[in-house]
Design a protein around this motif. Sequence first.
Motif, PDB file in Angstrom:
ATOM      1  N   VAL A 101      94.939  20.074  63.789  1.00  0.00           N
ATOM      2  CA  VAL A 101      94.787  18.867  62.856  1.00  0.00           C
ATOM      3  C   VAL A 101      93.765  19.268  61.703  1.00  0.00           C
ATOM      4  O   VAL A 101      94.305  19.011  60.578  1.00  0.00           O
ATOM      5  CB  VAL A 101      94.270  17.403  63.540  1.00  0.00           C
ATOM      6  CG1 VAL A 101      93.675  16.650  62.590  1.00  0.00           C
ATOM      7  CG2 VAL A 101      95.248  16.957  64.685  1.00  0.00           C
ATOM      8  N   PHE A 102      92.735  20.023  62.232  1.00  0.00           N
ATOM      9  CA  PHE A 102      91.730  20.240  61.131  1.00  0.00           C
ATOM     10  C   PHE A 102      92.419  21.529  60.195  1.00  0.00           C
ATOM     11  O   PHE A 102      92.147  21.658  59.272  1.00  0.00           O
ATOM     12  CB  PHE A 102      90.477  20.717  61.757  1.00  0.00           C
ATOM     13  CG  PHE A 102      89.747  19.608  62.032  1.00  0.00           C
ATOM     14  CD1 PHE A 102      88.697  19.181  61.171  1.00  0.00           C
ATOM     15  CD2 PHE A 102      89.737  19.058  63.324  1.00  0.00           C
ATOM     16  CE1 PHE A 102      88.090  17.778  61.483  1.00  0.00           C
ATOM     17  CE2 PHE A 102      89.188  17.839  63.508  1.00  0.00           C
ATOM     18  CZ  PHE A 102      88.234  17.243  62.871  1.00  0.00           C
ATOM     19  N   ARG A 103      93.317  22.561  60.814  1.00  0.00           N
ATOM     20  CA  ARG A 103      93.760  23.455  60.200  1.00  0.00           C
ATOM     21  C   ARG A 103      94.967  22.849  59.142  1.00  0.00           C
ATOM     22  O   ARG A 103      94.876  23.356  57.966  1.00  0.00           O
ATOM     23  CB  ARG A 103      94.514  24.324  60.977  1.00  0.00           C
ATOM     24  CG  ARG A 103      93.784  25.472  61.616  1.00  0.00           C
ATOM     25  CD  ARG A 103      94.323  26.609  62.426  1.00  0.00           C
ATOM     26  NE  ARG A 103      95.140  26.301  63.595  1.00  0.00           N
ATOM     27  CZ  ARG A 103      94.410  26.484  64.647  1.00  0.00           C
ATOM     28  NH1 ARG A 103      93.234  26.811  64.733  1.00  0.00           N
ATOM     29  NH2 ARG A 103      94.941  25.893  65.970  1.00  0.00           N
ATOM     30  N   HIS A 104      95.425  21.889  59.477  1.00  0.00           N
ATOM     31  CA  HIS A 104      96.431  21.141  58.579  1.00  0.00           C
ATOM     32  C   HIS A 104      95.510  20.519  57.499  1.00  0.00           C
ATOM     33  O   HIS A 104      96.078  20.912  56.113  1.00  0.00           O
ATOM     34  CB  HIS A 104      97.163  19.968  59.219  1.00  0.00           C
ATOM     35  CG  HIS A 104      98.053  19.204  58.449  1.00  0.00           C
ATOM     36  ND1 HIS A 104      99.173  19.530  58.163  1.00  0.00           N
ATOM     37  CD2 HIS A 104      97.787  17.895  57.771  1.00  0.00           C
ATOM     38  CE1 HIS A 104      99.727  18.642  57.373  1.00  0.00           C
ATOM     39  NE2 HIS A 104      98.936  17.623  57.061  1.00  0.00           N
ATOM     40  N   VAL A 105      94.478  19.975  57.702  1.00  0.00           N
ATOM     41  CA  VAL A 105      93.849  19.177  56.471  1.00  0.00           C
ATOM     42  C   VAL A 105      93.336  20.375  55.489  1.00  0.00           C
ATOM     43  O   VAL A 105      93.147  20.486  54.552  1.00  0.00           O
ATOM     44  CB  VAL A 105      92.632  18.544  57.167  1.00  0.00           C
ATOM     45  CG1 VAL A 105      91.818  17.961  55.807  1.00  0.00           C
ATOM     46  CG2 VAL A 105      93.181  17.193  57.852  1.00  0.00           C
ATOM     47  N   GLU A 106      92.776  21.416  56.315  1.00  0.00           N
ATOM     48  CA  GLU A 106      92.155  22.882  55.443  1.00  0.00           C
ATOM     49  C   GLU A 106      93.194  23.414  54.395  1.00  0.00           C
ATOM     50  O   GLU A 106      92.894  23.951  53.458  1.00  0.00           O
ATOM     51  CB  GLU A 106      91.551  23.713  56.658  1.00  0.00           C
ATOM     52  CG  GLU A 106      90.795  24.831  55.825  1.00  0.00           C
ATOM     53  CD  GLU A 106      90.330  26.001  57.111  1.00  0.00           C
ATOM     54  OE1 GLU A 106      89.225  25.986  57.073  1.00  0.00           O
ATOM     55  OE2 GLU A 106      91.149  26.176  57.769  1.00  0.00           O
ATOM     56  N   SER A 107      94.590  23.324  54.966  1.00  0.00           N
ATOM     57  CA  SER A 107      95.652  24.037  54.031  1.00  0.00           C
ATOM     58  C   SER A 107      95.621  23.046  52.823  1.00  0.00           C
ATOM     59  O   SER A 107      96.181  23.525  51.932  1.00  0.00           O
ATOM     60  CB  SER A 107      96.898  23.890  54.842  1.00  0.00           C
ATOM     61  OG  SER A 107      97.442  22.823  55.168  1.00  0.00           O
ATOM     62  N   GLN A 108      95.137  21.634  52.943  1.00  0.00           N
ATOM     63  CA  GLN A 108      95.587  20.907  51.703  1.00  0.00           C
ATOM     64  C   GLN A 108      94.089  20.331  51.238  1.00  0.00           C
ATOM     65  O   GLN A 108      93.862  19.202  50.880  1.00  0.00           O
ATOM     66  CB  GLN A 108      96.285  19.706  52.074  1.00  0.00           C
ATOM     67  CG  GLN A 108      97.624  20.013  52.231  1.00  0.00           C
ATOM     68  CD  GLN A 108      98.639  20.438  51.072  1.00  0.00           C
ATOM     69  OE1 GLN A 108      98.109  20.082  49.949  1.00  0.00           O
ATOM     70  NE2 GLN A 108      99.428  21.300  51.192  1.00  0.00           N
TER      71      GLN A 108
END
Length: 198
Positions: A101-108
Amino acid sequence: MPDATAAPLTKRVDPRVRRTRALLRTAALELAAQYDWGNITIAHVADRATINRATVYQHYSDLESLLVDAMEDELTGLVALLARCPLPDGTGGTPAEFADVFRHVESQVVLYRRMLGPCGSARFMNRLQQLVAAQVEQRLTAEAAETRSLVGITLRGHCAAGAFIGVLRHWLTSPELVPAETMAIDAWHALSSTNRTC
């Protein structure tokens, strides 16, 4: 003679309308990734999308409605990742799915920082709250079916969603963004504590 019991046909959206909305959503996301939300106007979006400004208002009542619509796919992806996570219960380590979840947010990260930051979009935050709360409620309802206790599930869903968004905003607005994996561990511990009080 047509069958009166047949299901009604879904209304077909004109391909030109779909194309125009896609251009507007893309333009809004590109601009939101480049500039603070308060500095973007309908004219900027229209210019970026190469569409007449009056046409924008035929599809969206205001700029915020457009951006929230443009972010819907992004939010759906984020909530789908959350759906794979167990609810924090204070036991065990941080699940790998939560770090996703946090990696997903970090990518954007630029986009999320702009949308959830001090000058962000209240409608976006409300939409995120709705989606996360609904996902938590669904999970709690499934668990409660076994214990036959449905009391306070909606409230608990919103409590958990608010805590998650608060943790996310804290991370995104910190002067230095810690790596997603580190933040996931800290957030899991924080949310596990919060979950016991909700």
